[in-house]
Design a protein around this motif. Structure first.
Motif, PDB file in Angstrom:
ATOM      1  N   ALA A 202       0.830  -1.195   0.000  1.00 35.38           N
ATOM      2  CA  ALA A 202       0.000   0.000   0.000  1.00 35.38           C
ATOM      3  C   ALA A 202       0.864   1.244   0.000  1.00 35.38           C
ATOM      4  O   ALA A 202       2.027   1.225   0.429  1.00 35.38           O
ATOM      5  CB  ALA A 202      -0.921   0.001   1.216  1.00 35.38           C
ATOM      6  N   GLN A 203       0.284   2.338  -0.476  1.00 37.18           N
ATOM      7  CA  GLN A 203       0.972   3.621  -0.526  1.00 37.18           C
ATOM      8  C   GLN A 203      -0.075   4.736  -0.528  1.00 37.18           C
ATOM      9  O   GLN A 203      -1.075   4.666  -1.254  1.00 37.18           O
ATOM     10  CB  GLN A 203       1.833   3.716  -1.784  1.00 37.18           C
TER      11      GLN A 203
ATOM     12  N   VAL B 119      -2.315   2.072   7.640  1.00 43.01           N
ATOM     13  CA  VAL B 119      -2.242   3.461   7.192  1.00 43.01           C
ATOM     14  C   VAL B 119      -0.881   3.621   6.510  1.00 43.01           C
ATOM     15  O   VAL B 119       0.144   3.697   7.173  1.00 43.01           O
ATOM     16  CB  VAL B 119      -2.406   4.446   8.356  1.00 43.01           C
ATOM     17  N   ALA B 120      -0.898   3.645   5.180  1.00 41.89           N
ATOM     18  CA  ALA B 120       0.344   3.581   4.416  1.00 41.89           C
ATOM     19  C   ALA B 120       0.846   4.979   4.077  1.00 41.89           C
ATOM     20  O   ALA B 120       0.102   5.803   3.550  1.00 41.89           O
ATOM     21  CB  ALA B 120       0.126   2.794   3.133  1.00 41.89           C
ATOM     22  N   PRO B 121       2.118   5.267   4.346  1.00 44.75           N
ATOM     23  CA  PRO B 121       2.705   6.573   4.012  1.00 44.75           C
ATOM     24  C   PRO B 121       3.112   6.651   2.549  1.00 44.75           C
ATOM     25  O   PRO B 121       2.928   5.704   1.769  1.00 44.75           O
ATOM     26  CB  PRO B 121       3.927   6.625   4.929  1.00 44.75           C
ATOM     27  N   LYS B 122       3.742   7.759   2.169  1.00 46.19           N
ATOM     28  CA  LYS B 122       4.178   7.952   0.794  1.00 46.19           C
ATOM     29  C   LYS B 122       5.233   6.944   0.376  1.00 46.19           C
ATOM     30  O   LYS B 122       5.299   6.540  -0.785  1.00 46.19           O
ATOM     31  CB  LYS B 122       4.725   9.364   0.609  1.00 46.19           C
ATOM     32  N   ASN B 123       6.087   6.558   1.324  1.00 42.17           N
ATOM     33  CA  ASN B 123       7.145   5.610   0.972  1.00 42.17           C
ATOM     34  C   ASN B 123       6.670   4.162   1.004  1.00 42.17           C
ATOM     35  O   ASN B 123       7.454   3.239   0.796  1.00 42.17           O
ATOM     36  CB  ASN B 123       8.365   5.792   1.870  1.00 42.17           C
ATOM     37  N   GLY B 124       5.385   3.954   1.283  1.00 44.24           N
ATOM     38  CA  GLY B 124       4.787   2.639   1.124  1.00 44.24           C
ATOM     39  C   GLY B 124       4.818   1.752   2.355  1.00 44.24           C
ATOM     40  O   GLY B 124       5.511   2.032   3.345  1.00 44.24           O
ATOM     41  N   TYR B 125       4.053   0.665   2.273  1.00 45.06           N
ATOM     42  CA  TYR B 125       3.950  -0.328   3.345  1.00 45.06           C
ATOM     43  C   TYR B 125       3.878  -1.707   2.707  1.00 45.06           C
ATOM     44  O   TYR B 125       3.264  -1.899   1.649  1.00 45.06           O
ATOM     45  CB  TYR B 125       2.709  -0.087   4.190  1.00 45.06           C
ATOM     46  N   ALA B 126       4.471  -2.689   3.355  1.00 42.82           N
ATOM     47  CA  ALA B 126       4.368  -4.082   2.927  1.00 42.82           C
ATOM     48  C   ALA B 126       4.205  -4.954   4.163  1.00 42.82           C
ATOM     49  O   ALA B 126       4.899  -4.762   5.166  1.00 42.82           O
ATOM     50  CB  ALA B 126       5.594  -4.509   2.129  1.00 42.82           C
ATOM     51  N   GLY B 127       3.271  -5.899   4.097  1.00 43.35           N
ATOM     52  CA  GLY B 127       3.029  -6.796   5.227  1.00 43.35           C
ATOM     53  C   GLY B 127       2.448  -8.109   4.747  1.00 43.35           C
ATOM     54  O   GLY B 127       2.236  -8.327   3.545  1.00 43.35           O
TER      55      GLY B 127
ATOM     56  N   LYS C 235      -1.117   9.628  -5.461  1.00 41.63           N
ATOM     57  CA  LYS C 235      -0.540   8.421  -6.063  1.00 41.63           C
ATOM     58  C   LYS C 235      -0.775   7.201  -5.181  1.00 41.63           C
ATOM     59  O   LYS C 235       0.119   6.405  -4.919  1.00 41.63           O
ATOM     60  CB  LYS C 235       0.954   8.629  -6.317  1.00 41.63           C
ATOM     61  N   PHE C 236      -2.029   7.048  -4.770  1.00 44.23           N
ATOM     62  CA  PHE C 236      -2.354   5.955  -3.856  1.00 44.23           C
ATOM     63  C   PHE C 236      -2.340   4.609  -4.582  1.00 44.23           C
ATOM     64  O   PHE C 236      -2.508   4.526  -5.799  1.00 44.23           O
ATOM     65  CB  PHE C 236      -3.722   6.189  -3.227  1.00 44.23           C
ATOM     66  N   GLN C 237      -2.153   3.567  -3.788  1.00 46.10           N
ATOM     67  CA  GLN C 237      -2.376   2.211  -4.268  1.00 46.10           C
ATOM     68  C   GLN C 237      -2.611   1.307  -3.078  1.00 46.10           C
ATOM     69  O   GLN C 237      -2.172   1.581  -1.959  1.00 46.10           O
ATOM     70  CB  GLN C 237      -1.203   1.691  -5.083  1.00 46.10           C
ATOM     71  N   GLY C 238      -3.312   0.219  -3.309  1.00 43.77           N
ATOM     72  CA  GLY C 238      -3.534  -0.795  -2.288  1.00 43.77           C
ATOM     73  C   GLY C 238      -3.823  -2.126  -2.950  1.00 43.77           C
ATOM     74  O   GLY C 238      -4.722  -2.221  -3.790  1.00 43.77           O
ATOM     75  N   PHE C 239      -3.035  -3.137  -2.607  1.00 42.42           N
ATOM     76  CA  PHE C 239      -3.205  -4.458  -3.208  1.00 42.42           C
ATOM     77  C   PHE C 239      -3.042  -5.547  -2.149  1.00 42.42           C
ATOM     78  O   PHE C 239      -2.239  -5.402  -1.211  1.00 42.42           O
ATOM     79  CB  PHE C 239      -2.164  -4.712  -4.304  1.00 42.42           C
ATOM     80  N   VAL C 240      -3.784  -6.620  -2.339  1.00 38.79           N
ATOM     81  CA  VAL C 240      -3.510  -7.864  -1.620  1.00 38.79           C
ATOM     82  C   VAL C 240      -3.137  -8.912  -2.662  1.00 38.79           C
ATOM     83  O   VAL C 240      -3.752  -8.995  -3.730  1.00 38.79           O
ATOM     84  CB  VAL C 240      -4.712  -8.355  -0.792  1.00 38.79           C
ATOM     85  N   THR C 241      -2.100  -9.660  -2.383  1.00 41.25           N
ATOM     86  CA  THR C 241      -1.639 -10.712  -3.283  1.00 41.25           C
ATOM     87  C   THR C 241      -1.790 -12.044  -2.562  1.00 41.25           C
ATOM     88  O   THR C 241      -1.195 -12.261  -1.507  1.00 41.25           O
ATOM     89  CB  THR C 241      -0.172 -10.498  -3.668  1.00 41.25           C
ATOM     90  N   VAL C 242      -2.617 -12.921  -3.117  1.00 45.07           N
ATOM     91  CA  VAL C 242      -2.876 -14.223  -2.504  1.00 45.07           C
ATOM     92  C   VAL C 242      -1.829 -15.220  -2.993  1.00 45.07           C
ATOM     93  O   VAL C 242      -1.602 -15.361  -4.199  1.00 45.07           O
ATOM     94  CB  VAL C 242      -4.293 -14.713  -2.841  1.00 45.07           C
TER      95      VAL C 242
END
Length: 525
Positions: free
Chosen positions: A289-290, A307-315, A340-347
């Motif tokens: 997410a970003q 809550v994802a910042p500009k530099n992104g989040y991964a979990g 420049k938002f994004q949010g993904f889940v990868t199964v």
């Protein structure tokens, strides 16, 4: 098939009369790109399926289709396999049946070998050309028991590929071909993109893309950037800024469109797709997410909020404890906090990528600062859809309407040859214009007309144009003329798996000598 035009969709108006786009080099290519693991959707940041493939290509690149009849609303459509494992066949059936939930037809999948010559879909899993995951004929299957009408790469598990090719089999065209998209293109960007990517000049872009305002053989409606029938094209080409070909489930307008095309089935109340997993353990979700607040739900229970910042989040989330039922609902909610938002889940399972779900500011799903929610069901392969998820059917098992018999009396007898009509005849054949070809033959075009060694009969065989082949036979076309000192019309049909055409030529008396020596390449057309 007729249709209203209040929703986006592109489909064959009459598959008995569909023609090509002026010449062979512009026949629609029935391909979509594969992913590294042939998975249902790309991982975030990875290349999109269909990215970079030609929009059009020559017939030598598999762009062929039958056109003698189409599927009818209320029909049972039989599907057979030439080969394939239980996994390949089961995955194909599961995702193909997503179309069946919305259109009034019924797929009948057969596991035994096809032995009866009847109109069906026939699938083969085989090696593809680099970057290709599959192809299909358009609006028609095959009567042959061994010449397949649909092809997938070995090991295919791609939902997007399967939906796309079955869409073609049902009669759907590529979304980028829709005249409904004319108002959304940015001409300057389109000229630049197609010049750099495909070496097209301005005239070709105008003819193929920007000038597509009508087509007598198609029905179309509002342009749909989320359609599963679109190849990937970047957002910079469109006034909306939204790319084409980034969604690998059926869009809402895909669903409405197939219901228009095959009316009579009541739409399901629950319209979410169902994606497959295969393992009994080791299943987890990666979150990326970003500039967004991302919430992940399983069966409507919140399991993670980020809550994802500009530099992104991964979990990562272990989802084994949540997959207790036959079907589990997975949802991701993305609330943008930046441009420049994004949010993904990868199964994933046991370290293998399955599919991704989410949205980014660049995708058609984005609605400014509004929250975006994306949902699917997850189910194990053993609980896949074998037809039990298709509700509201009023299928009547209407058989396909057979083509009327034709004795071609207008082409018999003494017709004075007029070689000045030969070019018109050849152009009609190349354009798949059956009626025009018949007119020029009746007026005296030479049935042995040729261009650079290619006779009219060879061209008809090359394209699998059985009606034109019959006309030329009635007019006395030479059956065994050769090009490149080898190829006859019969051998050309055989090489391209036009088995119905080859059978017509054989019955008319064409020699079959050399049929087992088919390792040669066809001459250029």
């Amino acid at each position: 098939m007729s249709a209203a035009t209040n929703n986006r969709f592109v489909w064959i108006n009459n598959v008995q009369r569909i023609i090509s786009l002026r010449n062979i080099s512009r026949i629609i290519l029935l391909l979509c790109l594969s992913l590294a693991n042939l998975s249902a959707q790309p991982a975030p940041g990875k290349p999109q399926p269909s990215c970079g493939m030609p929009i059009f290509n020559s017939a030598r690149e598999r762009a062929f289709y039958y056109k003698r009849t189409g599927w009818k609303p209320g029909q049972t459509i039989k599907v057979y396999f030439v080969n394939g494992t239980e996994l390949e066949r089961g995955v194909t059936e599961h995702y193909a049946r997503e179309w069946e939930r919305y259109g009034n037809f019924k797929f009948e999948f057969h596991q035994e070998k096809k032995t009866v010559k009847e109109h069906t879909i026939l699938i083969k899993y085989e090696a593809q050309k680099p970057g290709v995951a599959g192809w299909s004929t358009v609006g028609w299957g095959t009567e042959s028991t061994d010449s397949h009408s649909m092809s997938f790469a070995v090991g295919t598990r791609s939902e997007g590929t399967i939906l796309h090719e079955f869409g073609h089999a049902l009669g759907l065209s590529h979304e980028q071909m829709s005249p409904g998209g004319a108002i959304d293109w940015i001409p300057a960007e389109a000229y630049k993109y197609f010049r750099e990517q495909f070496k097209w000049d301005t005239a070709k872009v105008d003819a193929e893309i920007l000038g597509k305002t009508s087509d007598a053989n198609m029905n179309w409606t509002e342009f749909d950037h989320e359609s599963t029938m679109g190849y990937y094209l970047p957002g910079k080409l469109f006034k909306s800024g939204k790319p084409l070909g980034v969604s690998f489930h059926l869009s809402e307008l895909d669903k409405k469109g197939i219901a228009q095309m095959y009316p009579g089935r009541q739409a399901p109340a629950d319209r979410l797709p169902t994606d497959l997993y295969f393992a009994d353990s080791g299943r987890f979700i990666d979150i990326s997410a970003q500039e967004a607040t991302v919430k992940v739900f399983l069966d409507d229970q919140l399991v993670k909020e980020v809550v994802a910042p500009k530099n992104g989040y991964a979990g990562k989330i272990d989802i084994d404890p949540y997959l207790r039922n036959k079907r589990t609902k997975l949802s991701i909610s993305i609330q943008p906090s930046g441009q420049k938002f994004q949010g993904f889940v990868t199964v994933q399972e046991t370290g293998k990528y399955l599919f991704s779900l989410g949205c980014t500011h660049e995708y058609p799903c984005a609605r400014g600062n509004q929250t975006v929610t994306r949902s699917v069901y997850l189910t194990h392969f053993r609980d896949r859809n074998r037809g039990q998820d298709s509700f509201g059917s009023v299928v009547t098992n209407t058989p396909p309407v057979p083509a009327p018999t034709d004795d071609y009396n207008d082409l018999k007898g003494n017709i004075t040859i007029n070689d000045q009509l030969n070019a018109k005849l050849l152009n009609a054949i190349l354009g798949r214009k059956v009626g025009e070809a018949r007119t020029w033959l009746a007026k005296g075009a030479n049935p042995n007309a040729a261009y650079q060694g290619w006779t009219a009969l060879m061209l008809a065989a090359y394209l699998g144009e059985n009606d034109i082949t019959k006309m030329l036979i009635v007019r006395g076309a030479a059956l065994d003329t050769r090009i490149a000192d080898y190829w006859t019309a019969y051998l050309i049909a055989l090489k391209l798996n036009r088995l119905d055409t080859a059978e017509l030529l054989q019955k008319a008396g064409a020699t079959t000598r050399g049929a087992t020596m088919n390792m040669r390449s066809l001459p250029s057309l």
